[in-house]
Write an enzyme that holds these catalytic residues in place. Structure first.
Site, PDB file in Angstrom:
ATOM      1  N   HIS A 169       0.815  -1.220   0.000  1.00 19.82           N
ATOM      2  CA  HIS A 169       0.000   0.000   0.000  1.00 19.82           C
ATOM      3  C   HIS A 169       0.848   1.270   0.000  1.00 19.82           C
ATOM      4  O   HIS A 169       0.321   2.363  -0.235  1.00 19.82           O
ATOM      5  CB  HIS A 169      -0.972   0.000   1.191  1.00 19.82           C
ATOM      6  N   ASP A 236     -11.936  -9.876  -1.284  1.00 21.01           N
ATOM      7  CA  ASP A 236     -12.103  -8.595  -0.604  1.00 21.01           C
ATOM      8  C   ASP A 236     -11.151  -8.445   0.578  1.00 21.01           C
ATOM      9  O   ASP A 236     -11.163  -7.421   1.253  1.00 21.01           O
ATOM     10  CB  ASP A 236     -13.557  -8.448  -0.112  1.00 21.01           C
ATOM     11  N   SER A 312       4.680   1.894   8.528  1.00 15.08           N
ATOM     12  CA  SER A 312       4.166   0.886   7.597  1.00 15.08           C
ATOM     13  C   SER A 312       5.260   0.436   6.642  1.00 15.08           C
ATOM     14  O   SER A 312       6.017   1.260   6.127  1.00 15.08           O
ATOM     15  CB  SER A 312       3.008   1.461   6.780  1.00 15.08           C
TER      16      SER A 312
END
Length: 379
Positions: A169, A236, A312
């Site tokens: 991400h 998902d 992250s």
């Protein structure tokens, strides 16, 4: 005073985290890993570099939701482990893979662990247990020297002479590559020469650094992102594939950390995990933390390590005994995905989540690094 406290206390903390009890020595599990090989490479559509990198991840799926998800089939796994490669010239290629020597029944044997209880404080769970690493003796030495900063604002870990492991991400929002992904850079803390300005001179948001340290930046040559992260290709629950590998344009000349297949949290020394990253509330500082691992699924590890956005992409690691080499070794066993908000029937809950390096992910990432599956058979 805080820096002095960290400097004095840190060696003791590292000793406590690194030295298991004398009565029981935790060993890295010995196992053969499967083979994940490219089968077909095609040129992909021109990528769009649209939104900014999101340093926090949202999901509609809790740990229990992940555990109850349908077990992927062999064909699902092949699809999820296929990947996109973004080259520095803007070209995008898509690679389909084949999987060999993998027991699909092993997916049914997810480790059982204690249930995670939701906390009330956001990202800092109770007392802030993070420690800023100060002084060149720490910052420039292993394992702290393996932590790097991405120009998109995330962190990463050196896992090869030219390779950095991070979160997907940080460069791809699930639909498009983020702004800055095409000209992505990786920053290494190094001593600042005299008369060097306190701000680095790159396009990485001009991050202020310590008066004695600065970031040196290396361009990224290519980036690999698994299809399992990209929406429309995965289920998902794309969180399971929130990892990416960056190949630098030149070698970094630092010691890197080895990859390892993630053991069950019960097999970890004291059930603890550790990672270091560049939290955005402590600009220019490397922040170390350790905590007890909590709940886990086959692909994810939940824990309450204190962290802020910016951490992250940090490599989650453990130190255990390598029986073949007869020595203690630290290995990266996961990627810190970040602070995850989950909306459960209108009630918000929160977790800090790491993506575990499973045997299949190990085989895939190792092949990305080495380009030879023969060198990737032992995890």
């Amino acid at each position: 005073m805080a820096s002095l406290f960290s400097l004095v206390l840190l060696p003791l903390l590292l000793l406590l985290c690194a030295q298991p009890g004398s009565l029981e020595r935790p060993n890295w599990p010995l196992q053969r890993v499967p083979v994940v090989l490219p089968q077909q490479i095609e040129e992909g559509p021109s990528p769009h570099f649209i939104g900014p990198a999101q340093l926090e991840v949202t999901s509609s799926c809790s740990p229990e939701c992940h555990k109850q998800a349908p077990t992927p089939s062999y064909w699902d796994l092949r699809h999820f482990l296929s990947y996109e490669t973004l080259h520095s010239n803007g070209q995008l290629t898509e690679t389909a893979v084949g999987i060999y020597g993998f027991d699909i029944n092993s997916l049914q044997k997810s480790p059982a662990a204690e249930r995670v209880h939701s906390r009330t404080k956001r990202q800092i769970f109770g007392h802030d247990g993070r420690f800023s690493i100060v002084g060149q003796d720490f910052l420039l030495n292993y394992p702290f020297s393996t932590a790097v900063k991405l120009s998109t604002g995330c962190s990463g870990t050196l896992v090869g002479d030219k390779h950095v492991l991070t979160a997907a991400h940080c460069i791809h929002d699930g639909k498009n590559y983020v702004k800055g992904a095409q000209r992505l850079r990786v920053g290494f803390l190094k001593p600042r020469q005299k008369d060097t300005p306190l701000y680095n001179s790159t396009d990485a948001s001009k991050t202020p650094t310590s008066h004695k340290m600065k970031f040196q930046w290396i361009r990224v040559k290519r980036t690999h992102v698994p299809k399992g992260w990209i929406k429309g290709n995965a289920n998902d629950i794309g969180m399971d594939y929130d990892y990416a590998l960056l190949e630098l344009k030149k070698a970094h000349k630092r010691r890197h950390m080895k990859l390892g297949v993630s053991p069950s949290s019960k097999q970890l020394p004291g059930r603890r995990v550790q990672f270091s990253g560049f939290d955005n509330d402590r600009l220019g500082q490397l922040v170390y933390r350790f905590c007890k691992a909590g709940d886990e699924t086959y692909d994810l590890l939940y824990q309450h390590c204190d962290a802020q956005p910016g951490a992250s992409g940090s490599g989650v690691y453990a130190r255990m005994w390598d029986r073949r080499r007869r020595r203690w070794e630290r290995k990266v066993i996961g990627v810190f995905s970040g602070h995850q908000w989950v909306d459960l029937n209108g009630t918000p809950q929160e977790f800090n989540v790491a993506v575990r390096i499973t045997p299949l992910k190990y085989a895939q990432i190792c092949y990305w690094i080495k380009g030879n599956y023969v060198d990737c058979r032992d995890g």
